[in-house]
Design an enzyme around this catalytic site. Structure first.
Site, mmCIF file in Angstrom:
data_model
loop_
_atom_site.group_PDB
_atom_site.id
_atom_site.type_symbol
_atom_site.label_atom_id
_atom_site.label_comp_id
_atom_site.label_asym_id
_atom_site.label_seq_id
_atom_site.Cartn_x
_atom_site.Cartn_y
_atom_site.Cartn_z
ATOM 1 C CG ASP A 474 5.363 -11.150 -8.143
ATOM 2 O OD1 ASP A 474 4.486 -11.632 -9.026
ATOM 3 O OD2 ASP A 474 5.183 -10.365 -7.191
ATOM 4 C CG ASP A 544 -1.601 -9.621 -6.216
ATOM 5 O OD1 ASP A 544 -1.054 -10.662 -5.952
ATOM 6 O OD2 ASP A 544 -0.859 -8.833 -6.921
#
Ligand code: DGJ
Length: 738
Positions: A474, A544
Site C-alpha cells: 500500500d 478503495d
C-alpha cells in the site's frame, strides 16, 4: 511481422508491425523528423511523401539563403528549444555556460534483434526488434540516443542522455517520446478522478495550444492516470482511428498535446519537468522511462486489445503471465484495525469452507497500529493481537488449505514509532521546515539506499520465517516537501525520481528474495495504477471504492488501458462502506468477476443463504477465471453513456465467452433489448446460458442475446428486479461441449 527498415538513400527509418507503421527521417540539418504513425504502410517510402518544405511567412530559418526550412514548420521526432522551433521542446539541458541551446545531429544507428532491460527501472520485455538512433551535440559533447522497440501490438520508446564532456550539465526535461501528428482532428481521452473515483473517462476535442495531464505528487496518482488516447471524433469502440500512450513509470509524469498554428498536434510523454533537475556528471548516463505507443484504425476495442495483450505479455513477468490469480478474502472492510488472531482465524475458516484460496491480513498487524495514527515503520508483529506471530498465523491459514497474504506500507512512517525515534533523519523533507502529514503519516526518503535497505531488513525478519504467498503493498500519502537530507543542494531536483527508483529497488530486492510471492500494488486504492508497478506487481487494487455500481465506471475506465487480470475487484458488504448503497450479492459478484476476484467482508456474519450463494460464485469463478484472466475483453455498453453496462470476454480461439449485462436504475414497462456479442466465430454454433439449443455465432453477433426486461413492480419472479440488476451468460462452442 515486426521489422525496422533503414533506407539509406532516403535517410528513412520504417518501424512496422502488422497493425502500425512509424516513420522517422533524418532532416537536412541532421535533426530527426517524425513522418508518420498510423496504419501499416508498404514500401517504398520516400521523404518527399511526408515533407512539406513550405515557405511560410514570419518564420525563422535554419540555413542562410533558404527560407523554406524552419523547424517550426517541420514534424519533429525529438524537438529541441532555440533553433527555429517555437513550440514545446521534448528536452531541455542546461550547459556549463548557462545556455539551454543544443544541436543534436544524427550520428549513427543500430538495428538489433534483442531488447536489453533497463537497469533499476521497470521496462517492457520479450520478443521485439530494436532501433537505436544516436544523435550528438558537438559543443557540449553529449550523446542523445532515441531507443525504439517494435513489438507485435505496440512500439515502445525511451531516451538516453550520456555526458561525454568534461563538465556537468543539468537535465531540466527529458521526455520519453514525442511525435508530431500532421493534423489536429483528434479528441483527447484521459482517465482522471480522485480517491475512490479513479480513471473516469473524459473526452474533449483538441484545441490550439497546450492540453495536458500530469502528476507532481510523487506517484502516478488517482487524479490522472499516466495514459492518454487520441481518437477521431467519429471513432467508437468498433470503428475508427485511435492512438494510445502509456508510461511505464510510477512517479511524476507529464502527458501533453500541443496544437500549433499549422494544425500539427505534438504529443509527448515522460517524467514531469516540474521540480525536476538532474545533474549529469561527465561519463554518466540518464535513462528516461519507457512510453508504450499503440495505434489502431478499427476502434477503441482494438486499441485496448493491443494494450491488454502487450501488458500481459511484455510488462507482466513471464512467471505470472499465465497463472490464474487466487480468489482471496481480505479482512480490511470486515475488521479494519480491530482484530486478533482468533477473529482472523474465524474469518479464514469460514472463507476456506466457501472455497476461498488466499486469506489476506490487511493493515494493523504490526507495531502498535490500532488506528491510522501510529505504527507505520515498525514492521514487527504486534504479539498482543497475534501471539503466534505472522509465522504462527500463516501456518494456521495454510492448515486450512489456504494461502496467506500480508499487507505492508513500506514507504511510510508514523509519529510515536520506534523507527521515527531511532531514525528521524529518514524522513523526506527539509529539516528546517515543517513537514506536512496525510492520514497522520509521513513519507520516508526512499531516494536513500540506507533507508530502503533498513526497511528491507525489517521486512525480511517477518517474511523469512513465515509462510507468506502474497503481499499487498500500500501507499497512502503523496510526497510533499520533496527534499532529501542526503543530496547536495544542486541535486535536490532529483528527489522525486530517485524516490521512485528507491521504490523500484525495494520491489526488486523483495521479488528477488521471494520470487514466489505474488504482489498486489495499492495506493489508497488506485493511486498508482500504472505499468511501472505492474512490472513488479502483476495486479493492483483498482479502487478503495468497492460499491458494485461505482465499480462499473471505475473498471470500465481502467479497462481502456489495463487488462482484467491486473484489476483487483472484490465483493464487499452492504450497505456499502463508501456510498452506503444496497446491491444484491449477485450484482456485486457479477461486477467483481471482471478482475482478480475476491471478498472483503465479514463472512462470519453472512446468513447461510448468502454463504451458499458465495460458494456458488466461487465455484463459478473458478471455472471461468482462465478465460477472464487470459481472454480478450470487450466493452459492449458504457456506464459513461447509458443506464446499462455490458462487458464480455472471449478467448483467443473463440471457443468460449463470458458476457455480463448490468442495469443501474430500474425503468417501468421497458422494451426488449438485444445485446450484440463480439468476437465469436460466425460459422460456429454456441451453447448459451438459458437457451436449450445452440445459437449461431453470426446470430449472436448480428442480432444479439435477447434481454427481456423484468416487470419491476410486484411480480414474483426469479429474474432480477429493481435497481442494480445484472445478468451473466456463458457461451461455449457447440462442437466442443459435452
Ligand atoms: C488503503 C487501501 O487501499 C485499503 O484497501 C486498505 O488496505 C487500507 N489502506 C489500510 O490502511
Amino acid at each position: 511481422m515486426k521489422k525496422v527498415v533503414f533506407d539509406e538513400k532516403e535517410r528513412l527509418f520504417h518501424l512496422k508491425n502488422d497493425q502500425m507503421s512509424y516513420v522517422v527521417g533524418v532532416l537536412m540539418n541532421k535533426h530527426l523528423g517524425h513522418f508518420y504513425f498510423g496504419e501499416s504502410l508498404n514500401e517504398p517510402l520516400k521523404q518527399s511523401y511526408f515533407r512539406t518544405d513550405q515557405n511560410k511567412g514570419l518564420t525563422a530559418n535554419v540555413f542562410e539563403g533558404n527560407s523554406s526550412f524552419s523547424l517550426n514548420n517541420e514534424r519533429l521526432e525529438y524537438p529541441c528549444y532555440g533553433t527555429t522551433d517555437f513550440r514545446q521542446s521534448a528536452f531541455d539541458i542546461l550547459g556549463e555556460n548557462g545556455s539551454t541551446l543544443s544541436d543534436f545531429k544524427y550520428k549513427t544507428h543500430r538495428i538489433l534483434s534483442e531488447k536489453t532491460p533497463l537497469t533499476g527501472m521497470p521496462c517492457s520485455h520479450g520478443d521485439a526488434v530494436v532501433l537505436e538512433i544516436e544523435l550528438y551535440d558537438d559543443v557540449m559533447d553529449l550523446e542523445l540516443t532515441l531507443l525504439y522497440a517494435v513489438f507485435n501490438h505496440a512500439i515502445v520508446r525511451r531516451t538516453r542522455l550520456k555526458n561525454d564532456g568534461d563538465a556537468s550539465v543539468y537535465i531540466d526535461k527529458l521526455m520519453s517520446g514525442s511525435i508530431d501528428l500532421p493534423d489536429n482532428h483528434w479528441e483527447m481521452m484521459q482517465f482522471s478522478g480522485d480517491w475512490a473515483r479513479e480513471r473516469a473517462i473524459y473526452t474533449s476535442p483538441l484545441r490550439p495550444g497546450i492540453q495536458s495531464i500530469y502528476s507532481n505528487r510523487g506517484a502516478s496518482s488517482a487524479n490522472h492516470n499516466p495514459s492518454l488516447i487520441l481518437k477521431r471524433k467519429e471513432t467508437t469502440e468498433f470503428h475508427g482511428e485511435a492512438i494510445g500512450v502509456s508510461l511505464i513509470y510510477s512517479g511524476n509524469f507529464l502527458a501533453q498535446v500541443e496544437v500549433d498554428s499549422n494544425d500539427i498536434s505534438r504529443l509527448m510523454m515522460g517524467i514531469s519537468p516540474d521540480y525536476f533537475k538532474w545533474k549529469l556528471c561527465p561519463g554518466k548516463c540518464f535513462d528516461s522511462p519507457e512510453v508504450v505507443m499503440t495505434y489502431t484504425s478499427t476502434g477503441l476495442e482494438q486499441l485496448s486489445k493491443n494494450f491488454h495483450r502487450f501488458i500481459r505479455k511484455h510488462i507482466i513477468q513471464d512467471k505470472w503471465q499465465n497463472r490464474v490469480r487466487p480468489i482471496l478474502l481480505n479482512n480490511w472492510e470486515a475488521t479494519y484495525f480491530d482484530f486478533d488472531e482468533d477473529k482472523i482465524v474465524a474469518l479464514a475458516k469460514e472463507g476456506a469452507k466457501l472455497g476461498v484460496e488466499l486469506f489476506v491480513l490487511d493493515d494493523g498487524w504490526f507495531g502498535n497500529r490500532d488506528s491510522d495514527q501510529t505504527g507505520l515503520g515498525d514492521w514487527f508483529v504486534n504479539t498482543q493481537k497475534l501471539p503466534n506471530g505472522i509465522k504462527g498465523l500463516s501456518e494456521k491459514i495454510h492448515d486450512l488449505g489456504m494461502q496467506f497474504g500480508l499487507w505492508i506500507e513500506p514507504e511510510m512512517v508514523n509519529n510515536q514509532t520506534k523507527l521515527m525515534k531511532e531514525h528521524p533523519d529518514f524522513l523526506m523533507g527539509d529539516p528546517s521546515r515543517k513537514i506536512s502529514h496525510g492520514r497522520n503519516q509521513y513519507v520516508l526518503d526512499f531516494s536513500r539506499d540506507d533507508v530502503v535497505q533498513h526497511i528491507f531488513d525489517q521486512l525480511t525478519l517477518v517474511l523469512d520465517g513465515s509462510h507468506v504467498d502474497y503481499i499487498k503493498w500500500d501507499m497512502n500519502k503523496n510526497i510533499t516537501e520533496a527534499y532529501s537530507r542526503q543530496l547536495p543542494d544542486d541535486q535536490q531536483g532529483e528527489v522525486f525520481h530517485r524516490y521512485i527508483l528507491g521504490v523500484y529497488k525495494l520491489y526488486d530486492m523483495l521479488t528477488t528474495r521471494y520470487p514466489n510471492i505474488l504482489i498486489e500494488s495499492c495506493a489508497s486504492g488506485g493511486g498508482r495504477f500504472d505499468l511501472g508497478m505492474m512490472y513488479y506487481a502483476p495486479q493492483a487494487w483498482t479502487s478503495d471504492n468497492t460499491d458494485a455500481i461505482e465499480r462499473l465506471k471505475i473498471q470500465h475506465g481502467t479497462s481502456m488501458i489495463y487488462p482484467l487480470v491486473t484489476m483487483g475487484s472484490h465483493v464487499s458488504a452492504i450497505p456499502n462502506h463508501q456510498v452506503a448503497r444496497m446491491t444484491s450479492l449477485k450484482t456485486r459478484g457479477d461486477v467483481a468477476y471482471f478482475g482478480t476476484f475476491g471478498y472483503e467482508l465479514d463472512v462470519t456474519q453472512m446468513s447461510s443463504a448468502e454463504k451458499n450463494e458465495m460458494t456458488e460464485q466461487i465455484k463459478y469463478f473458478k471455472n471461468m477465471r482462465r478465460l477472464i484472466h487470459t481472454g480478450d475483453f470487450y466493452r459492449l455498453l458504457s456506464p459513461f453513456e447509458t443506464n446499462e453496462t455490458a462487458w464480455q470476454v472471449v478467448d483467443e480461439e473463440k471457443e468460449e465467452a463470458f458476457v455480463a449485462w448490468f442495469k443501474v436504475l430500474a425503468k417501468p414497462n421497458e422494451a426488449i433489448k438485444y445485446l450484440k456479442i463480439r468476437g465469436l466465430d460466425e460459422h460456429d454454433l454456441y451453447y448459451v446460458t438459458g437457451y436449450d439449443e445452440p445459437i449461431s455465432g453470426s446470430v449472436l453477433m448480428n442480432h444479439g442475446i435477447m434481454i427481456r426486461p423484468s416487470f419491476n413492480g410486484v411480480e414474483k419472479t426469479k429474474a432480477p428486479i429493481g435497481d442494480f440488476q445484472s445478468r451473466v451468460w456463458y457461451l461455449k462452442k457447440a462442437n466442443n461441449s459435452q
